[in-house]
Enzyme design. Structure first.
Site, PDB file in Angstrom:
ATOM      1  N   ASP A   1      16.203 -21.876  49.931  1.00  0.00           N
ATOM      2  CA  ASP A   1      14.993 -22.500  50.490  1.00  0.00           C
ATOM      3  C   ASP A   1      14.175 -23.208  49.406  1.00  0.00           C
ATOM      4  O   ASP A   1      13.315 -24.038  49.714  1.00  0.00           O
ATOM      5  CB  ASP A   1      14.091 -21.432  51.141  1.00  0.00           C
ATOM      6  CG  ASP A   1      14.583 -21.016  52.526  1.00  0.00           C
ATOM      7  OD1 ASP A   1      15.319 -21.793  53.156  1.00  0.00           O
ATOM      8  OD2 ASP A   1      14.203 -19.910  52.972  1.00  0.00           O
TER       9      ASP A   1
ATOM     10  N   HIS B   1       4.594 -21.412  32.689  1.00  0.00           N
ATOM     11  CA  HIS B   1       5.471 -20.563  31.872  1.00  0.00           C
ATOM     12  C   HIS B   1       4.978 -19.126  31.948  1.00  0.00           C
ATOM     13  O   HIS B   1       3.798 -18.863  31.791  1.00  0.00           O
ATOM     14  CB  HIS B   1       5.456 -21.038  30.421  1.00  0.00           C
ATOM     15  CG  HIS B   1       6.121 -20.088  29.472  1.00  0.00           C
ATOM     16  ND1 HIS B   1       7.409 -19.622  29.654  1.00  0.00           N
ATOM     17  CD2 HIS B   1       5.673 -19.491  28.335  1.00  0.00           C
ATOM     18  CE1 HIS B   1       7.720 -18.791  28.679  1.00  0.00           C
ATOM     19  NE2 HIS B   1       6.696 -18.682  27.863  1.00  0.00           N
TER      20      HIS B   1
END
Lengths: 231, 231, 231, 231
Positions: free
Chosen positions: C119, C94
């Site tokens: 990707d 986070h």
């Protein structure tokens, strides 16, 4: 005289460069000894690589230089006005940091759109009104302090909960309980200013925090019920 | 010949890299010896890590190379034109710095929206008119000097108070009383250009400085009544 | 206890600074030992230059601290909720990284406009709904996990294919099969967030990838028919 | 085999990091030996800090690996197609650099608004059409080469004068007469892409160069009458 505070103020000024908040000699940080009622501040226009702790200038709260051979920062009267007005402050920082100053140039408050903001500032970060022409001509730097304080009083904002202000057309001031912390707030303000410039470009519709989310984030870090960090 | 000035011009050119104002070999700085009426300028297209003080090229004010085995910067005629036109200049700097050049590409003056700007530039930073087709084909670099000077004359701007100009579709030139200071102005211009791009995005409504605030900031740093810095 | 995992989690947290994803103590990374059902996470509010592997806090999946003298990250309940919900995850990260957080502040999904995105993320990167007032007051950090999981369930998104989420008004979480990889995803998310802010400013008309181009890029790097990299 | 070229291609790949054009393993550079008709290219997905000159992969112009134990870059077929199509090229570079890729994501040509652009690219920098669904499924990387070449043919653009192309939804390719120069062009493209994003935000009205100013800048650096730099 006040060797410890001078060192503290010197080191806080040097952080301005480390945190990439200044260009050349711009920016200044002060600290205060409330017992002696003396403020220590950076001298005006001295480059950071030549600055030494003993160059710091000592002033009293009546705007007089008490010690120091160098001129104090031209913004010293703004600092002194704010200390007189808000006696719980212990450090003040002024910069022309890029993104915070961009909001000053636009003359807009930074709306509270994220928890990064709410972790540190309890509400929109206020931008001051324009100064009257007359006030600019006489005692400009003193009047800058006045207009900051007026904004806080008029909008019923407490400096303890809102440690930053944007001076219209000028640049930000930040305040805290030490010179070092005032600089850290200046860095956080800069990050928040950039984030909210970006989110403003992504969505003109404001996506402001609810009162509850603002309360949750601000008070989990501040005040008696805080639980962020180590005790 | 002019060893001291060559060193000074060399060092000013090296500052371009330090201040992150150039990519590859772009950018050039010159200085002048007004007694000898000789200009010293960076050679064309030499990379900064190979540049040496003795590589600097000496030219007279009739656009002739007087000393040096390397070609001078292709922009040398612009520099010489400006020295001839404004005999109080002692250093000129040209870059393609990112943000200042973005304003050149937009063909817009930078409006004065902050004190960072007013501390250094007395008014909007002007962008030149487009060059006539004919003037581009013949003596392009000389004509770039002409169109800069025309902008200052037409708008009654003094180079002492406005040490920067944006050449339309091209890049900025800055001027000062030494090569080093011209580079410092180029850095300040870059910061102001980025701040004002940001404030323009936040508010299309202009929040320009009043005449009084502009006067206050410009004249607290410049001229006989200045009180910023140390005496 | 769990020395290897603590070292791994410590090193992943240190990568946050290296990749310029954090300011001060913001951000946290966790890892998990699925055999022992124990999570290792960064302590709350400790600066990165003082952090040591042995400072990492061990918690069980019932939200209890099992080992460690420091308080765990305040966001620990979000991490634990997500591990309970998605047992194929082995690392969670986070941050309040600048550009990803800007999208959180705008409350918008990041649309898939490039192969850099495809990707790594199979589809638009989702932004969560706003939390109910009641859920903010009680167990805020736990409820943040709930609202993330709800977004994935409601929109039928698999965490294996979408290793990132934007929490509205807050910041991003990223997940992967190791703490280190979760941080790498956080870096890639940051780059994609900046690219797509830019492309959004260039063209409000969406220029999203076709399903086929998204499939081609995602599956040439992921899954059994991938052919990117070395085997 | 081809030791000199391998070293050259290796060093050009390492420049990608130095010029801040890549994140992680993204990006690849190739070079060619036209006498032997062999291309040397970076292996796929190897991190830059582990890359060695001997890791470079040798391929022939029929898309076969001729030497090397590692897989070549997945983009190798695009490089080979372009060498076959444009036999005056000697180096090709592909990146996902931030600003150039932002234009790819927007699917827009970069209009020529400044001399920084005209010094290096003779006209707007083209963005390719979208690939057909069928072409994505079969031989995607080969078809990427085809659609680049089609753009140049259709718009009558010469690769000698336009050493860059934006692949729609993907990223830029640049080409030159050496691997190193192809990377330098990729850096210049990145700067121009950022400048023109900025000028686009300042003014939606295009302020493009006149044909004469474009000719002047391009031909003072390129071709038989050039006079920029040293001979």
């Amino acid at each position: 005289m006040l060797e410890e505070l001078k060192k503290e103020v010197y080191e806080a000024n040097m952080l301005l460069e480390k945190y990439e908040l200044v260009t050349f000699t711009w920016g200044n940080v002060s600290g205060i000894d409330w017992d002696k009622k003396l403020m220590v501040i950076k001298p005006s226009g001295v480059s950071y690589d030549k600055l030494k702790p003993e160059d710091m200038v000592v002033m009293d709260l009546d705007y007089n230089v008490v010690e120091g051979t160098l001129n104090p920062s031209t913004d010293a009267p703004t600092h002194i006005y704010l200390y007189n007005k808000f006696p719980n402050l212990k450090g003040i920082c002024h910069t022309h940091s890029l993104y915070a100053t961009s909001w000053c140039q636009a003359g807009k408050d930074i709306p509270i759109q994220g928890t990064t903001h709410a972790d540190n500032f309890y509400g929109d970060i206020p931008c001051t009104e324009h100064l009257d022409v007359k006030k600019i001509k006489n005692s400009y730097e003193y009047e800058t302090g006045v207009i900051i304080a007026e904004k806080f009083e008029k909008n019923n904002i407490k400096v303890e909960d809102m440690p930053a202000v944007l001076v219209n057309n000028h640049g930000p001031f930040t305040f805290s309980n030490s010179p070092k912390k005032a600089v850290e707030i200046a860095k956080i303000l800069e990050v928040v200013a950039q984030m909210t410039l970006n989110s403003y470009m992504l969505s003109k519709q404001e996506n402001n925090l609810t009162q509850e989310l603002m309360d949750k984030h601000y008070f989990r870090k501040h005040g008696k019920d805080s639980y962020y960090g180590q005790k």
